[in-house]
Enzyme design. Structure first.
Site, mmCIF file in Angstrom:
data_model
loop_
_atom_site.group_PDB
_atom_site.id
_atom_site.type_symbol
_atom_site.label_atom_id
_atom_site.label_comp_id
_atom_site.label_asym_id
_atom_site.label_seq_id
_atom_site.Cartn_x
_atom_site.Cartn_y
_atom_site.Cartn_z
ATOM 1 C CD1 TRP A 129 4.465 -18.196 3.115
ATOM 2 C CD2 TRP A 129 3.439 -17.313 1.326
ATOM 3 N NE1 TRP A 129 3.790 -19.202 2.471
ATOM 4 C CE2 TRP A 129 3.141 -18.688 1.380
ATOM 5 C CE3 TRP A 129 2.883 -16.546 0.284
ATOM 6 C CZ2 TRP A 129 2.334 -19.318 0.436
ATOM 7 C CZ3 TRP A 129 2.082 -17.172 -0.652
ATOM 8 C CH2 TRP A 129 1.822 -18.533 -0.572
ATOM 9 C CE1 TYR A 183 1.772 -8.079 -2.718
ATOM 10 C CE2 TYR A 183 -0.354 -8.862 -3.522
ATOM 11 C CZ TYR A 183 0.641 -7.896 -3.485
ATOM 12 O OH TYR A 183 0.502 -6.735 -4.204
ATOM 13 N N GLY A 202 -7.141 2.966 -3.936
ATOM 14 C CA GLY A 202 -7.004 3.899 -2.812
ATOM 15 C C GLY A 202 -5.583 4.427 -2.674
ATOM 16 C CG ASP A 203 -2.604 1.620 -2.131
ATOM 17 O OD1 ASP A 203 -3.195 1.848 -1.058
ATOM 18 O OD2 ASP A 203 -2.312 0.470 -2.518
ATOM 19 C CG ASP A 242 -0.367 0.081 2.538
ATOM 20 O OD1 ASP A 242 0.779 -0.363 2.713
ATOM 21 O OD2 ASP A 242 -1.023 0.611 3.461
ATOM 22 C CE1 TYR A 248 -8.385 -4.000 11.856
ATOM 23 C CE2 TYR A 248 -10.594 -4.235 10.923
ATOM 24 C CZ TYR A 248 -9.636 -4.591 11.856
ATOM 25 O OH TYR A 248 -9.930 -5.550 12.791
#
Ligand code: ADP
Length: 312
Positions: A101, A86, A258-259, A29, A167
Site C-alpha cells: 500500500w 507492506y 543487495g541493499d 531499499d 527495477y
C-alpha cells in the site's frame, strides 16, 4: 562535514509471525542501504532524504532514523500523508509473498523538502548522493525531471552520484518509461550497482557481458554488477575484479541482500578502500544479513559482526 545523502522511500513493514500476528518495523531499499552504510562506517555523516507524515507511525520512523544515527534534516513532514506500508506473509513451504500500500505515500512528495532553505543547503553541499530506480519510480513525471535536474547540478559541483536500478515493474507506467529513466540515471552516475536480474527483466539482457556493455556505454566509471549467489564483477576504469559470494550455511531470508551489499561496499569505499576490498566487505555483510530474518539485522547482533569484520 559534507553530508552523504541517501534518497528514497522507507515503508512500514509488517511481517507475519503467526496467524493474525504481525511484527512491525521500517524498511525500504534505500533506507536499508543508509542504515548499513552508517552502521559500517560511523565516521560518515549520512542523511536520509524522504517525506513522512506527522502521525505516530511516521514519528516512529523518525525515531528509527535517530536510533540509527541518520540525520533527519531532509525528511519533509506532511500533515495529510503517511508512510507506505507492506505486508510479508510466509506460506507453509517458506515462500514469501508481499502486498503493498504505497501509491499515495508521503515519500512521493519528497522533492518538497527543497523548498526549505536549510535542507536545500545540505543537498547542495552533499559529498555523495545515492538513489535507486525505486526512488525515481515513486515520483511524478514532473518531479522525476526536477530531481534529475538537481542530480545533474550536484554532479557538476563534484558530488559523487551513486545509483542502483532496482527495477520494480509495478511502480512504472511502462517498461519503456522505466528504461528511459534508468538510462538517464546511469548517465549521471559515477558508481552504479546493476543487478543481472534487473537487467534481464528491464532490458532483456541475458548475461553479464551485455549488462557491462550497456552501462559502460552510458559512461559509468565504476560498475559493480551484482549476480546473487554468483557474486559480483566490477569494471572500474580499465580494471576488472571478480569477487565471489560467501557461502551461507543457512539462508534464512534474502530480503535486503543487495541493499546490504551496497551499504557495505560504500562504507568501505568511502573510507578509502579499493573496489575489491570494498566488494569483499559488501559480500560478507550481505551473507550475514541473509542469515537473519528481516531487512535490518538487530543492532546488538550486528555489533558482533562489526567487531569481527572491520572496513579498514
Ligand atoms: P540485488 O538483489 O540487488 O540484485 P543480489 O541478489 O545480486 O542483489 O545480491 C547482492 C549480493 O548479496 C551478492 O553479490 C552476494 O554477495 C550476496 N548474496 C545474494 N544472494 C546470496 C546467496 N544466496 N548466498 C550468498 N551470498 C548472496
Amino acid at each position: 562535514m559534507a553530508m552523504h545523502i541517501v534518497v528514497g522511500e522507507c515503508m512500514v513493514e509488517m511481517s507475519g509471525r503467526a496467524e493474525h500476528l504481525y511484527y512491525q518495523t521500517y524498511a525500504g531499499d534505500t533506507y536499508n542501504t543508509a542504515v548499513y552504510l552508517k552502521r559500517c562506517n560511523p565516521n560518515l555523516d549520512v542523511a536520509y532524504w524522504t517525506a513522512a507524515g506527522t502521525d505516530p507511525l511516521s514519528q516512529g520512523f523518525l525515531d528509527s532514523l535517530v536510533q540509527e544515527q541518520l540525520d533527519p534534516s531532509l525528511v519533509l513532514r506532511q500533515k495529510d500523508k503517511t508512510l507506505g506500508l507492506y505486508l510479508i506473509n510466509t506460506d507453509c513451504k517458506g515462500e514469501r509473498s508481499f502486498a503493498y500500500w504505497r501509491s499515495d505515500s508521503a515519500a512521493r512528495q519528497l522533492l518538497g523538502v527543497l523548498h526549505e532553505q536549510t535542507a536545500r543547503n545540505i543537498v547542495d553541499q552533499a559529498s555523495s548522493l545515492f538513489f535507486s530506480g525505486i526512488s525515481l519510480a515513486i515520483l511524478s513525471d514532473d518531479n522525476r525531471k526536477q530531481f534529475l535536474q538537481k542530480v545533474t547540478e550536484l554532479k557538476e559541483r563534484g558530488c559523487r552520484i551513486i545509483f542502483d536500478p532496482n527495477y520494480r515493474p509495478k511502480l512504472w507506467q511502462s517498461v519503456e518509461h522505466a528504461r528511459d529513466y534508468t538510462d538517464k540515471a546511469y548517465q549521471l552516475a559515477t558508481i552504479a550497482f546493476p543487478g543481472c536480474d534487473d537487467h534481464k527483466t528491464l532490458y532483456g539482457q541475458a548475461d553479464l557481458d551485455a549488462v557491462k556493455h550497456h552501462v559502460q556505454a552510458l559512461g559509468v566509471e565504476e560498475i559493480v554488477i551484482k549476480n546473487g549467489e554468483h557474486g559480483v564483477q566490477i569494471f572500474s576504469g580499465s580494471q576488472h575484479y571478480i569477487e565471489p559470494a560467501y557461502v551461507v550455511k543457512q539462508v534464512v531470508d534474502t530480503t535486503a541482500a543487495g541493499d546490504a551489499f551496497n551499504g557495505g561496499y560504500l562504507a568501505a569505499r568511502l573510507a578509502g578502500q579499493n573496489e575489491q576490498r570494498s566488494a569483499r566487505f559488501g559480500a560478507k555483510l550481505a551473507a550475514f544479513v541473509i542469515g537473519h530474518r528481516g531487512a535490518i539485522v538487530e543492532k546488538a547482533t550486528m555489533a558482533d559482526f562489526l567487531t569481527l569484520n572491520r572496513i579498514v
